[in-house]
Each structure stands twice: as C-alpha cells, then as structure tokens.
Design an enzyme around this catalytic site. Structure first.
Site, PDB file in Angstrom:
ATOM      1  N   CYS A 126      25.517  83.212  26.981  1.00 44.89           N
ATOM      2  CA  CYS A 126      26.209  83.805  28.134  1.00 44.89           C
ATOM      3  C   CYS A 126      26.605  85.257  27.877  1.00 44.89           C
ATOM      4  O   CYS A 126      25.745  86.114  27.794  1.00 44.89           O
ATOM      5  CB  CYS A 126      27.398  82.940  28.551  1.00 44.89           C
ATOM      6  SG  CYS A 126      27.934  83.325  30.237  1.00 44.89           S
ATOM      7  N   HIS A 230      25.435  77.571  29.209  1.00 48.29           N
ATOM      8  CA  HIS A 230      26.389  77.151  28.172  1.00 48.29           C
ATOM      9  C   HIS A 230      25.982  75.819  27.531  1.00 48.29           C
ATOM     10  O   HIS A 230      26.544  74.774  27.863  1.00 48.29           O
ATOM     11  CB  HIS A 230      27.797  77.023  28.765  1.00 48.29           C
ATOM     12  CG  HIS A 230      28.459  78.340  29.010  1.00 48.29           C
ATOM     13  ND1 HIS A 230      29.180  79.006  28.038  1.00 48.29           N
ATOM     14  CD2 HIS A 230      28.491  79.132  30.111  1.00 48.29           C
ATOM     15  CE1 HIS A 230      29.636  80.144  28.524  1.00 48.29           C
ATOM     16  NE2 HIS A 230      29.233  80.254  29.787  1.00 48.29           N
ATOM     17  N   GLU A 232      26.785  74.646  24.733  1.00 49.41           N
ATOM     18  CA  GLU A 232      27.904  74.043  23.972  1.00 49.41           C
ATOM     19  C   GLU A 232      28.750  73.122  24.850  1.00 49.41           C
ATOM     20  O   GLU A 232      29.499  72.301  24.329  1.00 49.41           O
ATOM     21  CB  GLU A 232      28.757  75.144  23.324  1.00 49.41           C
ATOM     22  CG  GLU A 232      29.795  75.808  24.216  1.00 49.41           C
ATOM     23  CD  GLU A 232      29.226  76.858  25.183  1.00 49.41           C
ATOM     24  OE1 GLU A 232      27.982  76.980  25.287  1.00 49.41           O
ATOM     25  OE2 GLU A 232      30.035  77.542  25.840  1.00 49.41           O
TER      26      GLU A 232
END
Ligand code: MN
Length: 260
Positions: A126, A230, A232
């Site tokens: 990002c 994202h 994660e």
C-alpha cells in the site's frame, strides 16, 4: 556431544532470516496519552512468523541511521499508512490529500536507498508501494477519484478488511503470478495510486479500471515485490495471501545464499 547439539540448534536458528518492518508513529491526543508510540500492524508480524522469519520493527528514526538498520536485517518490509508528501515528486498538495508525515517519508526513503545499496530484498504494501515508487523517481495520483479519469472501481472499500472486494489481473511470468495466478480478488484501502512508475520497476498487476496494483524490480540484483492491497489483513481467513509472505522470505533466503 552437548556442544554439537548446541551448535546444531544455533545453525537451525540462523536459517530464520531477520526482517525489518518499517514502523509508524501513533499519537493519542487524549489527556493521559500525549506521548508518541512506535508500532507496526500485527498482520505483518503474523505473516512473517508463519513464513519462518523473525520480524523486528524499525522505528521511525534519524535518516542517518538507515544504513545501520539495513545492515542488521536480511530484508525490508514497507507497510501501509499516511499519504506520501507530493512535494517529494514536485507537486503542491491537492485539496483531497489526506494526512502526510514528512519524517516517516524521509526515513523510509533512506531505508529504501540503503536496501538498494546493500541488495536486501523488499516487500512493499500500500503506502509502502507508493513511497518505494517515489523514492526511485516515480509519481503518484494524490487522489484517484479526482485525478484519475478512468476510475470505475471502488478502491476504498467499506467492507471489512479480511474480505477482498475487487479483482486484479496479473501478468503471467511475473513473480506475483507464481504466487497468485493470473487473477485474484484483493481488498482495497487506497485513495492514492501509481501515476508514473519509476524506471527501475515493471508493472505486474492492474485493477479492471487500469490502475497499477503491483510492481516488481527490473533488475536481477534487487528483489522487489510491491502490492497496492493489504495481504496482512487477509491471512487469517485465507491461505492465499500468506503466499506473498512465504515468497518474500524465500526471496530473502535466496539473496542470503547468493551473498555468502
Ligand atoms: Mn485497489
């Protein structure tokens, strides 16, 4: 015998690479909490642990320390966060620019330059993708809704972060395609995006409205995977995006082998 076992354990430990996660600052402006906290989102810690790497947070620090930080880690992970200051690519702030953090920009640019000097692999997410592009001479859309004419996909989803909301197309033959195939759904929390990609990079994924969603390095000397979504936040509900962390740690291990 005891010594031998101890040495074996030591060797085993050394197979786990050390990954520096470039951290962020949080300042709570409540009466009790007026101090600054250094932190990194825990999804990165989890993803690296599961990929058998040791995560450490590199706090925002003086840019002169970048060389020392990078020399002590095997790879650099650039996380999400604030908008990148447009002054860094020669533009004044657009009316829809969100909060920037010049101290973080300055420190991360030095970390990136050092990672390049020391050929340490990079995984960028990002804002990490955006600052990486700017550090190498690229530019950004400060606000895609007002500046990118072809926009037709919602890139700031209202849906919860663990749920992918838009698809991307991935270039076959790319490092990314080996992990994710040629199309996959992703989550999306960005209002900035790559405009001019730095000449060091090749785009490898796009949203259906044509924005760059991932890029990689052109150079064999420098391993880079950068993604606009994202991963994660997607690893608890699905194994698909854990592949990006596994791939990063593989790239780091390969790079360590090559420099031995
Ligand atoms: Mn997106």
């Amino acid at each position: 015998m005891m010594v031998l076992i101890f040495e074996e354990r030591l060797m085993h430990m050394q197979t786990y690479p050390l990954i520096g996660i470039a951290g962020n600052h949080r300042q709570d402006n409540t009466e009790e909490d007026r101090y600054i906290l250094s932190y990194a989102p825990n999804g990165f810690v989890r993803g690296l642990e599961k990929a058998k790497a040791i995560p450490v947070i590199i706090p925002i620090s003086t840019p002169e320390f970048a060389k020392e930080f990078i020399s002590r880690v095997d790879g650099l992970l650039l996380a999400g966060g604030q908008d990148v200051s447009p002054l860094l690519y020669g533009e004044e702030p657009h009316l829809n620019l969100a909060r920037t953090y010049p101290a973080r920009d300055a420190f991360e640019i030095e970390l990136i330059k050092e990672a390049y000097r020391q050929h340490k692999p990079i995984f960028a997410v990002c804002r990490g993708l955006q600052i990486l592009n700017v550090a190498l001479g690229g530019t950004l859309y400060q606000d895609i809704e007002s500046q990118y004419d072809n926009i037709s996909v919602k890139h700031t989803q209202k849906t919860m972060p663990s749920q992918p909301t838009h698809t991307i197309q991935i270039a076959s033959g790319s490092e990314l395609s080996r992990v994710l195939g040629t199309t996959t759904p992703v989550n999306s929390y960005h209002h900035q995006a790559v405009k001019q990609l730095a000449s060091n990079f090749v785009p490898v994924a796009w949203s259906t409205d044509g924005l760059i969603e991932a890029f990689e390095s052109k150079s064999e000397d420098q391993s880079v995977v950068a993604v606009q979504w994202h991963p994660e936040l997607l690893i608890e509900d699905s194994n698909v995006m854990q592949g990006l962390f596994d791939n990063f740690v593989e790239r780091v291990n390969r790079s360590k082998q090559n420099t031995k």
